[in-house]
Design a protein around this motif. Sequence first.
Motif, short mmCIF file in Angstrom:
data_model
loop_
_atom_site.label_atom_id
_atom_site.label_comp_id
_atom_site.label_asym_id
_atom_site.label_seq_id
_atom_site.Cartn_x
_atom_site.Cartn_y
_atom_site.Cartn_z
N SER A 105 2.00 2.14 -5.48
CA SER A 105 0.96 1.95 -6.50
C SER A 105 0.84 0.46 -6.77
CB SER A 105 1.33 2.69 -7.78
OG SER A 105 1.40 4.06 -7.53
N PHE A 106 -0.40 0.00 -6.83
CA PHE A 106 -0.64 -1.42 -7.07
C PHE A 106 -1.92 -1.54 -7.89
CE2 PHE A 106 -1.86 -5.77 -6.18
CZ PHE A 106 -0.63 -6.42 -6.17
N GLY A 107 -1.80 -2.09 -9.10
CA GLY A 107 -2.97 -2.17 -9.97
C GLY A 107 -3.48 -0.76 -10.25
N ASN A 108 -4.78 -0.54 -10.02
CA ASN A 108 -5.37 0.77 -10.22
C ASN A 108 -5.43 1.59 -8.95
OD1 ASN A 108 -5.84 0.34 -12.97
ND2 ASN A 108 -7.78 -0.70 -12.55
N GLY A 109 -4.85 1.09 -7.87
CA GLY A 109 -4.96 1.78 -6.59
C GLY A 109 -3.62 2.15 -5.99
N THR A 110 -3.71 2.71 -4.80
CA THR A 110 -2.52 3.12 -4.05
C THR A 110 -2.66 2.62 -2.62
OG1 THR A 110 -2.32 5.10 -5.40
CG2 THR A 110 -1.11 5.09 -3.33
N VAL A 111 -1.56 2.14 -2.08
CA VAL A 111 -1.50 1.66 -0.70
C VAL A 111 -0.63 2.63 0.08
CG1 VAL A 111 -0.81 -0.23 0.83
CG2 VAL A 111 -1.71 -0.73 -1.45
N TYR A 112 -1.13 3.08 1.24
CA TYR A 112 -0.35 3.92 2.14
C TYR A 112 -0.10 3.13 3.42
CZ TYR A 112 -1.33 7.88 -0.85
OH TYR A 112 -1.40 8.73 -1.92
N THR A 113 1.16 3.07 3.85
CA THR A 113 1.54 2.40 5.09
C THR A 113 2.29 3.41 5.95
OG1 THR A 113 1.76 0.29 3.95
CG2 THR A 113 2.83 0.49 6.10
N LEU A 114 1.77 3.68 7.14
CA LEU A 114 2.44 4.63 8.03
C LEU A 114 3.77 4.07 8.54
CD1 LEU A 114 -0.51 5.90 10.26
CD2 LEU A 114 0.49 7.00 8.26
N ASN A 115 3.79 2.81 8.90
CA ASN A 115 4.90 2.12 9.58
C ASN A 115 5.14 2.69 10.98
OD1 ASN A 115 6.68 0.02 9.84
ND2 ASN A 115 8.43 1.23 9.19
N PHE A 116 4.10 3.24 11.57
CA PHE A 116 4.06 3.61 12.98
C PHE A 116 2.59 3.71 13.34
CE2 PHE A 116 4.33 7.62 10.65
CZ PHE A 116 3.31 8.37 11.21
N ASP A 117 2.30 3.75 14.63
CA ASP A 117 0.91 3.91 15.04
C ASP A 117 0.78 5.15 15.91
OD1 ASP A 117 2.05 3.02 17.39
OD2 ASP A 117 0.62 1.42 17.71
N LEU A 118 -0.43 5.50 16.26
CA LEU A 118 -0.72 6.69 17.05
C LEU A 118 -1.57 6.32 18.26
CD1 LEU A 118 -1.66 8.98 14.01
CD2 LEU A 118 0.51 8.95 15.25
N PRO A 119 -1.03 5.51 19.20
CA PRO A 119 -1.86 5.03 20.30
C PRO A 119 -2.25 6.10 21.31
CG PRO A 119 0.41 4.40 20.68
CD PRO A 119 0.33 5.00 19.29
N ASN A 120 -1.58 7.25 21.29
CA ASN A 120 -1.85 8.29 22.27
C ASN A 120 -2.63 9.47 21.70
OD1 ASN A 120 -0.16 7.15 24.53
ND2 ASN A 120 1.35 7.29 22.89
N TYR A 121 -3.08 9.37 20.46
CA TYR A 121 -3.73 10.50 19.79
C TYR A 121 -4.95 10.99 20.56
CZ TYR A 121 -6.38 13.34 16.61
OH TYR A 121 -7.11 14.38 16.07
N LEU A 122 -5.83 10.10 20.97
CA LEU A 122 -7.06 10.55 21.64
C LEU A 122 -6.77 11.27 22.94
CD1 LEU A 122 -9.44 7.53 20.98
CD2 LEU A 122 -9.42 9.75 19.85
#
Length: 173
Positions: A105-122
């Motif tokens: 939570s930061f200010g009035n918002g929320t930050v989501y960080t995966l800390n991984f990526d999905l390069p093979n999803y497609l």
Amino acid sequence: LITDLLAGRLDEHCVDYQDKLEINELLGVNRSPFVYQEETKDEEDGKSYKGGFGYPIQVSIEEDFGDLKKGTAINVLGFFEPNVTLNKAKALGKSSSGPVLLQNSFGNGTVYTLNFDLPNYLLERNSNDANILKNTELQRAIFKSILEKSKIMPFCKITNAKGAYPSGVEALV
């Protein structure tokens, strides 16, 4: 704000910001010096890597998050940012590489960080392998949960005749 990994690490010329990462406060994390990860597998046809791109990462959901229930395991082949530690962020998941699916939570918002990526999803979403398809369904559930918590909702739902998410179909509304 939704980020995958390495958010704010490099400038527009791929120069490392070193320890001047003011975005860390927004993400709610502490990060060690930047480390490049490199794909070391052979390419199959000069265009793609045998078995996909990246390293195996097993994500374990640590608390209920939308449709994802505590204990759900999601297998990902991708990259992660090592040596991320929590400052104010809360880890909704964990992996052998460290905390994942971070919420801050930061200010009035929320930050989501995966800390991984999905390069093979497609590539994976069109697989005939039931285990791979189950993982892509779980990967979509991550984003569905984030978007719902952010109050970003689709105005319509597109399904095939069986009521399932259509794979490999371009849908314009």
